[in-house]
Design an enzyme around this catalytic site. Structure first.
Site, PDB file in Angstrom:
ATOM      1  N   GLY A 197       0.834  -1.190   0.000  1.00 57.66           N
ATOM      2  CA  GLY A 197       0.000   0.000   0.000  1.00 57.66           C
ATOM      3  C   GLY A 197       0.865   1.235   0.000  1.00 57.66           C
ATOM      4  CG  HIS A 225       2.937  -3.133  -8.561  1.00 57.22           C
ATOM      5  ND1 HIS A 225       2.010  -2.329  -9.190  1.00 57.22           N
ATOM      6  CD2 HIS A 225       4.035  -2.343  -8.404  1.00 57.22           C
ATOM      7  CE1 HIS A 225       2.520  -1.143  -9.417  1.00 57.22           C
ATOM      8  NE2 HIS A 225       3.751  -1.107  -8.944  1.00 57.22           N
TER       9      HIS A 225
END
Lengths: 161, 498
Positions: B396, B421
């Site tokens: 994140g 990703h």
């Protein structure tokens, strides 16, 4: 969150010692596009190099203590620009030097290849003095331009950060 | 001298790009002009609207154009894919996937990028969140001190050319043999930490010399080391197989192949430029220079990429072990109490077998800012996780959440077993630096109980959470599309940046 239209260039205010608008950066979502201008193509390539190092460190704080030679070649005048910038990054990687002065000889070419030789000057990277900014991984072939524009030469190249 | 693009760069009328909704989380760009396959983009209405806005607004670098350009490359199979974290890259979009057949397909530097096998190692630590919170500042200081990061940083291991050659073949095994890690780490790394087909002779001396003192360094930009805890479990069965409970501490290390990877990319850009002309390959954008699979140029490039992949494995292995040692000394743990959960790469090309129109075919799959996400039953997934599917580690933005997903059979069918990703950038670095100050971000994160230590302040502003899409939104798209399913969500406690 509304996105701003990012077609217009974001300009980095030039330092007083430089000619105005000799280089600037354009927005790209993930990376950075360098634009540079010079009265000759060699001059424009030198400005592009300054622009790249100015992304990495505070270029005004880099003193010209050591000289290195750069040689590079490419299949076209356009791809000679990233070849030049990448040769500089390789030199920095190998020597630990960052550069602030760039003197390119006249670019030559034969049928297949363009050649550039240059002397560049700088000093060992010093995190305390040089205000380390962004690591540049490589100059790419994206957004690549080498164009005559009235009395000057305009070059552009995207660098992967 | 200044003719602009010459040679075999062919123009295309991008005004013909249309986006057709195929289902709630999948859009298609139908074939037009020289496209060989459609574009397929995973997203929701908001994410797709943003892509369309960029196109209609005439944004110079936009992902839809890049998806179309890749769809024109010879030998591409099924579709030019883009995952939900899609944003403009160079040549390929970030979040882009393109698989090419061996007969008339090509390989492209743009489909791998310069940070070859950039990826994430996730370590599982035998601690709970509260254990870390009690010593959070001390741990942050120790990690900041022990993990080399930032421009100009040097690794602890200085290597010779011969040793670099060994490393480029052995990958993570090289690092373990030199005391950086445990035997048990290897099974839980993609390719068991060492991909076959790496030939050091295809990597230039410059690339190797640049790497002499960069092994075991984090880099900068969007690279990081994060100490996290499991905040939410979405799938009890999968979490149990993966060994996670709420409150468990994990560490995510995000970095790649460092200078060696960068140099391989630049060396082969010029090789593939000449190859594109030699083999008369029509391409739409200069960055998409490529070579036919099976040609000497392509064969060398693939072998060099495999070296870069192994270099990144070794690099992350070293960083993982430095992290392990830091935890062990701070919390008096045994080394085995800091284990490798899994490691993935998200800038690669790999030779894989997939079903194409009912038959098994060997393909070269480029994943640029996209994670491999193989489904249950795949022999390339560690035995312990095989009943669930490959773990997919999704980083994140700084201070928000990270996720662990798992691959699915649906993903194998639709995307060659590929997923997102990360969150994907929305704002440029310039825009981010104008909008946020590093000190404000650090203060904001401190209030949430997150300690941020950075080796450079500009990097922190550039990586502001607001500069990225909402990672929860992006993950939900892939989950709801059935491509990769959520297992756990992690929140950060400590962020170390280069």
């Amino acid at each position: 969150m509304a996105l701003k239209k990012t077609v217009s260039a974001e300009v980095v205010p030039p330092e007083a010692r430089r000619e105005p608008m000799s280089y600037r950066y354009r927005d790209h979502q993930a990376d950075i596009v360098i634009e540079a201008r010079g009265s000759t193509v060699e001059d424009a390539f030198q400005e592009a190099a300054r622009a790249m190092y100015d992304l990495m460190v505070d270029i005004d704080a880099v003193q010209a203590r050591k000289t290195e030679e750069i040689e590079c070649e490419a299949a076209s005048i356009e791809s000679l620009l990233p070849a030049w910038l990448n040769a500089l990054l390789s030199k920095t990687g190998l020597t630990g030097l960052v550069f602030s002065e760039f003197k390119a000889q006249t670019i030559t070419n034969d049928e297949q290849t363009y050649y550039l030789k240059a002397k560049v000057r700088g000093e060992k990277l010093n995190s305390a003095r040089h205000n380390v900014k962004t690591e540049v991984k490589a100059a790419t072939y994206a957004a690549l331009k080498v164009e005559k524009c009235n009395a000057s030469v305009f070059v552009q190249c995207l660098v992967d950060v | 001298m200044y003719n602009g693009m010459r040679g075999n760069y062919m123009s295309i009328d991008y005004s013909q790009i249309k986006l057709v909704k195929k289902d709630e989380f999948r859009w298609e760009i139908p074939v037009f002009g020289p496209m060989l396959v459609p574009g397929v983009i995973y997203g929701d209405e908001d994410l797709i609207n943003e892509l369309e806005k960029d196109l209609k607004g005439g944004k110079e670098w936009n992902a839809l154009v890049q998806i179309v350009n890749v769809a024109c490359l010879p030998g591409i199979e099924k579709a030019s894919l883009a995952m939900a974290d899609v944003h403009p890259g160079y040549g390929f979009c970030i979040g882009g996937v393109g698989a090419f057949n061996m007969d008339d397909g090509v390989v492209s530097v743009a489909g791998v990028g310069f940070d070859i096998n950039c990826g994430v190692r996730c370590l599982k630590v035998n601690l709970k969140k509260d254990d870390v919170v009690k010593h959070q500042q001390k741990l942050a200081d120790m990690l900041y001190k022990n993990i080399p990061a930032g421009l100009g940083s040097k690794g602890k291991l200085k290597l010779s050319t011969k040793e670099i050659d060994d490393l480029l073949v052995a990958g993570a095994r090289f690092a373990i043999d030199r005391g950086y890690g445990l035997e048990g780490d290897l099974e839980y790394i993609e390719e068991n930490g060492s991909i076959a087909g790496a030939d050091p002779a295809t990597v230039s001396p410059t690339a190797k010399q640049r790497q002499f003192s960069e092994m075991g360094t984090l880099g900068s930009g969007n690279h990081y080391l994060e100490v996290q805890y499991v905040d939410k479990v979405f799938d009890d069965k999968a979490a149990s197989v993966f060994g996670f409970e709420t409150g468990d501490v994990v560490v995510s290390v995000h970095c790649g192949s460092r200078a060696l990877g960068h140099q391989i990319g630049t060396d082969y850009l010029s090789v593939l430029e000449r190859a594109s002309k030699k083999y008369d390959i029509p391409i739409r954008e200069r960055e998409l220079v490529c070579a036919p699979i099976g040609s000497p140029e392509a064969t060398r490039y693939i072998k060099a990429v495999n070296c870069g992949i192994n270099c990144a494995f070794a690099n992350r292995q070293m960083l993982a072990h430095l992290t392990r040692k830091t935890f062990c000394s701070t919390f008096n743990l045994k080394p085995a109490e800091v284990s490798t959960f899994y490691e993935i790469g998200h800038n690669t090309l790999k030779t894989e077998e997939h079903a194409v129109d009912g038959e098994r075919k060997k393909l070269i799959v480029h994943r640029k800012g996209s994670t491999r996400a193989f489904g249950p039953g795949s022999k390339r997934v560690p035995e312990r996780y095989r009943c669930v599917g490959q773990p997919v580690l999704v980083g994140g933005t700084m201070g928000t959440s990270s996720f662990i997903l798992h691959g699915t059979e649906e993903g194998m069918r639709q995307t060659w077993g590929s997923a997102i990703h990360g969150a994907g950038r929305m704002l440029s670095r310039q825009q981010a630096k104008k909008r946020w100050r590093a000190t404000e971000i650090i203060e904001e994160l401190n209030k949430k109980g997150i300690i941020v230590r950075g080796h450079g302040y500009k990097g922190i502003a550039e990586e502001a959470p607001g500069a990225y899409k909402d990672v929860v939104q992006v993950v939900d798209v892939m989950h709801n599309a059935g491509i990769a399913r959520k297992v756990v969500q992690m929140k950060p406690l400590i962020v170390i940046k280069g």
